[in-house]
Design a protein around this motif. Structure first.
Motif: not given
Length: 367
Positions: A154-181
């Motif tokens: 039912x369209x009236x019941x829908x709320x567009x929220x997206x899917x939750x993701x694990x918070x630790x993964x969000x730090x990955x954008x700034x961690x390339x050098x650490x990941x390479x090492x």
């Protein structure tokens, strides 16, 4: 004090969003009491207590799609699960029940509705799961992550929220050098992350295996190949002394955040949680959907991105033959890679866990 039951599970795709929602509820209402309800013998019975939450298990199982005596046992377990669900609801006295999909959501959701307790559903996929479709008519709110979900709800019941993701993964954008090492890689090379999940994906492994000779010749490319614990011993034995220097074979990834941080291109299945992570991390991705899932929902998830120029898709049946050529094209075509990153980033929905948690609390407060 508010009380909430979070129900569902069976796979990481249901469990990790459920835990993210619970954690968000705790951040917003520190004294809230949360009880998980899962299916006995499934991975939530281990993962949820590890995360610090209490869980009750139901003996519920899914129906077999063919005529079999096993389905008699399934119906008996469903009856037992409904009885236990009634007992759980009676004793815990929740202010709301949240269903994230999976077998356990069915009995507890049905009991909640009969007892007049608000039911909130979270649907991760672009094609609604059977349990959520059955419960949707009585739900007061359905949190979704894809456009067009009014096909199922039912369209009236829908709320567009997206899917939750694990918070630790969000730090990955700034961690390339650490990941390479961390993974012992070379900083000047392009990095491909191939992952089939914790158990691995047979088709993806066959595709990499068939193209090892080709990958060995890509001197400016390196690969993290997470083949899964189920396949690792055989592959490691088979490739002993033959694995090119630019491929790192591993059973699992202890630091998924750092693996993502390294990656210029990701090759993965098309589970809803994985796609949400890749959107937030702005990764160029080749999706190989699993055909062995209900209603072929991974293909539908992948096509939702492909239709917006946000991913490349390889059919499971074609992956072994076409993988090398497709991966080479994505790596060599800088414009293609850049467009994939830009378009997938446009689909990212940040703070989904808190959006869902706020909807749950709003429902409780209105009550």
């Amino acid at each position: 004090m508010k009380r909430v039951i979070v129900s569902g599970g069976g796979t990481g795709g249901h469990i990790f969003p459920a835990l993210s929602i619970a954690n968000a509820l705790k951040r917003l209402e520190p004294d809230i009491e949360i009880l998980f309800v899962g299916a006995e013998g499934k991975m939530e019975m281990e993962k949820v207590p590890e995360a610090g939450y209490r869980i009750e298990g139901l003996p519920v199982r899914g129906l077999q799609r063919r005529l079999t005596l096993e389905n008699i046992k399934v119906l008996i377990n469903l009856w037992k699960s409904l009885r236990k669900a009634r007992k759980i609801v009676r004793e815990f006295k929740p202010d709301a029940v949240v269903g994230v999909g999976g077998y356990a959501s069915g009995p507890i959701g049905r009991v909640a509705v009969k007892c007049g307790i608000p039911l909130i559903l979270q649907e991760q996929n672009s094609y609604a799961g059977v349990t959520n479709k059955l419960l949707a008519r009585k739900a007061c709110c359905i949190c979704v992550a894809y456009d067009g979900m009014e096909r199922f709800f039912d369209k009236q019941k829908l709320v567009f929220t997206g899917n939750p993701v694990r918070k630790d993964l969000l730090k990955a954008k700034e961690a390339r050098e650490e990941g390479i090492a961390y993974y012992g890689l070379e900083p000047g090379k392009k990095t491909v992350l191939v992952t089939g999940g914790s158990l691995g994906a047979g088709t993806i492994n066959k595709a990499v295996r068939k193209n090892i000779g080709k990958i060995a010749g890509w001197k400016e490319v390196q690969v993290i190949w997470q083949c899964g614990s189920y396949y690792y011993e055989n592959l490691n034995r088979e490739l002993e002394g033959k694995l090119p220097e630019n491929i790192r074979l591993t059973a699992f990834l202890k630091r998924m955040d750092l693996a993502y941080a390294c990656a210029d291109v990701v090759v993965a299945r098309a589970g809803a949680g994985t796609i949400s992570e890749l959107c937030l991390l702005e990764k160029a991705v080749i999706l190989i959907p699993s055909p062995n899932v209900a209603e072929d929902h991974q293909t539908k998830n992948a096509m939702a991105l492909v239709n917006k120029g946000a991913a490349v898709m390889l059919r499971d049946a074609d992956a072994e033959m076409e993988f090398g050529q497709v991966l080479e094209h994505v790596l060599q075509d800088a414009e293609c890679c850049g467009d994939l990153r830009k378009n997938i980033a446009a689909l990212a929905i940040p703070e989904s866990d808190e959006k869902i948690a706020k909807e749950i609390l709003n429902v409780i407060n209105r009550r």
